[in-house]
Design an enzyme around this catalytic site. Structure first.
Site, mmCIF file in Angstrom:
data_model
loop_
_atom_site.group_PDB
_atom_site.id
_atom_site.type_symbol
_atom_site.label_atom_id
_atom_site.label_comp_id
_atom_site.label_asym_id
_atom_site.label_seq_id
_atom_site.Cartn_x
_atom_site.Cartn_y
_atom_site.Cartn_z
ATOM 1 N N TYR A 30 0.916 -1.194 -0.046
ATOM 2 C CA TYR A 30 0.079 -0.005 -0.185
ATOM 3 C C TYR A 30 0.708 1.240 0.094
ATOM 4 C CZ TYR A 30 -3.520 -3.272 1.671
ATOM 5 O OH TYR A 30 -4.484 -4.519 1.831
ATOM 6 N N GLN A 102 -14.212 6.257 2.487
ATOM 7 C CA GLN A 102 -13.917 5.214 3.253
ATOM 8 C C GLN A 102 -14.619 5.327 4.481
ATOM 9 O OE1 GLN A 102 -9.634 4.080 3.279
ATOM 10 N NE2 GLN A 102 -10.003 1.917 2.543
ATOM 11 N N ASP A 160 -13.616 -4.940 1.843
ATOM 12 C CA ASP A 160 -13.540 -4.930 0.622
ATOM 13 C C ASP A 160 -14.394 -6.252 -0.042
ATOM 14 O OD1 ASP A 160 -11.834 -2.855 1.017
ATOM 15 O OD2 ASP A 160 -10.317 -3.501 -0.285
ATOM 16 N N TYR A 340 -8.717 -12.400 3.204
ATOM 17 C CA TYR A 340 -9.158 -11.110 3.477
ATOM 18 C C TYR A 340 -10.090 -10.851 4.451
ATOM 19 C CZ TYR A 340 -7.873 -6.503 1.797
ATOM 20 O OH TYR A 340 -7.344 -5.005 1.530
ATOM 21 N N TRP A 341 -11.353 -10.397 3.986
ATOM 22 C CA TRP A 341 -12.542 -10.032 4.556
ATOM 23 C C TRP A 341 -13.566 -11.200 4.640
ATOM 24 C CZ3 TRP A 341 -12.743 -6.201 8.127
ATOM 25 C CH2 TRP A 341 -11.696 -5.053 7.873
ATOM 26 N N GLU A 384 -1.334 -7.070 9.041
ATOM 27 C CA GLU A 384 -2.689 -6.738 8.793
ATOM 28 C C GLU A 384 -3.932 -7.394 9.290
ATOM 29 O OE1 GLU A 384 -4.621 -5.089 4.482
ATOM 30 O OE2 GLU A 384 -2.919 -6.684 4.359
#
Length: 423
Positions: A30, A102, A160, A340-341, A384
């Site tokens: 990022y 966001q 996301d 991820y999510w 993360e």
């Protein structure tokens, strides 16, 4: 590893990711400034450098659009390897930005920073206040037209690729996305990231935004994706109320803010799914619920909107894992503990939930969540996100917001929480 050495590591991560006024989430993966990442970075910096914390928030708000929107990415420096970069977004802003927003957590974090040193932050908050107010006005006038807060792209949610968005994503045609090279899959295991099909649809949404010159009213009305987001709704409601607290202290008239908060709270039944016994994402194009229990529903505690049915769901999913709150229901077919999510636990989400739990008088649950999150970081460092079943570290390493919540919350005992402004 001792608490002191982890504190030192966390401060070193924040300093190492500091680009002078803004902070990268992590190097490589990022390479720019991300909206809600910066808000958490400010909270972290405030534990050892109050002025730098305010600088972070000022730099974020300096790229606010004339409409009041604060974009989700600010492209301060060229990095041609990143996709989608400013040439894809084509927003015409200077510095270049993305065309979406966001989660509006900046006011929540600004209040935390201010309460850690009110005297030092008085003038800084007074200068920031009208910008935050304009962003909240944008949310309410542009994105709360159906009642709860709506997103026009899954990236706006901060979560996301969570299963909540699957029904909305199914209606997006990604065939026109074209050829592109993603950076994320070159930095972390591709199995942990959104799929190629997901990305094609994400890019199709970006292209639609470009086609209407990022006219938000047209995107809401005609765009390919529009869903009510429980997570954003609760974060905005909490942020409205926190901004009102700061406004009163500054001598401002907060009637408008309190009216927005009241309207948003009145809209919460719109996103309550009786069949799910929880708040749920709602496809505003079809009127269908996602029928997916995700971590966004539990943001209700941040806005003092919990209830016994939601309590039961929280404990059910929490007791199915070993570390923190999973980002998706462990009993659902879509659950993936490392993708991820779609299943992992996120220390930053755990921190927000703990703030709400503590405020609701559930110090026992807040401490359970803090201890589990601290255990992840002690085991593997500042990643993360993590597998909630076996603690496997996932995503980027040396991550800014994980370091920040260690300094403010996860690495603190109960007695020092109030001193640090953590909950």
């Amino acid at each position: 590893m001792t608490m002191t050495s982890l504190d030192e590591q966390a401060r070193a991560i924040l300093r190492g990711n500091d680009q002078g006024g803004y902070t990268l989430p992590t190097h490589g993966l990022y390479p720019y400034q991300w909206n809600w990442d910066s808000a958490f970075a400010a909270w972290g910096f405030a534990t050892f450098d109050n002025a730098r914390a305010w600088d972070e928030l000022d730099t974020l708000m300096a790229s606010q659009w004339d409409t009041g929107m604060v974009p989700h990415i600010i492209f301060h420096k060229p990095d041609p390897g990143y996709f989608p970069g400013p040439d894809v977004w084509q927003t015409g802003q200077s510095p270049a930005t993305s065309g979406i927003t966001q989660p509006p957590v900046a006011a929540i974090m600004a209040r935390k920073v201010w309460e850690m040193d009110p005297k030092a932050g008085q003038a800084r908050m007074a200068a920031l206040y009208p910008k935050l107010l304009a962003w909240h006005r944008w949310w309410h006038e542009v994105r709360c037209t159906h009642g709860p807060a709506a997103i026009t792209h899954p990236w706006e949610s901060g979560r996301d690729n969570c299963p909540d968005w699957d029904i909305g994503m199914a209606g997006v045609d990604g065939s026109s996305a074209g050829e592109y090279q993603r950076r994320d899959t070159g930095h972390v295991n591709p199995e942990m990231r959104p799929t190629k099909q997901d990305y094609d649809r994400y890019i199709a949404m970006v292209k639609f935004g470009c086609s209407v010159d990022w006219d938000q009213a047209r995107i809401v009305r005609d765009g390919p994706f529009l869903m009510a987001d429980p997570g954003i709704t609760f974060m905005l409601l909490r942020a409205d109320e926190d901004l009102a607290v700061m406004g009163r202290a500054l001598g401002e008239d907060v009637t408008e803010l309190l009216g927005w908060a009241e309207d948003l709270r009145a809209a919460l039944p719109t996103i309550w799914n009786d069949d799910l016994h929880a708040y749920d994402a709602l496809n505003l194009k079809t009127g269908e619920f996602a029928n997916i229990l995700g971590s966004g529903a539990f943001m209700a505690y941040l806005a003092d909107a919990g209830n016994p049915q939601l309590d039961a769901q929280l404990m059910r999913v929490w007791d199915k894992v070993n570390y923190g709150i999973p980002s998706a229901d462990p009993e659902a077919a879509t659950f993936d503990p490392r993708k991820y999510w779609r299943g992992p636990t996120w220390p930053v989400v755990n921190a927000l939930l703990a703030i709400g739990l503590r405020d609701a008088g559930r110090a026992d649950l807040a401490e359970r969540l803090r201890a589990q999150t601290a255990s992840l970081i002690r085991k593997h460092g500042f990643y993360e996100y993590f597998d909630p079943l076996d603690a496997t570290p996932c995503g980027g390493a040396d991550f800014t917001w994980t370091a920040a919540i260690w300094l403010t919350w996860a690495g603190r005992d109960v007695e020092s929480d109030a001193v640090r402004g953590a909950a």
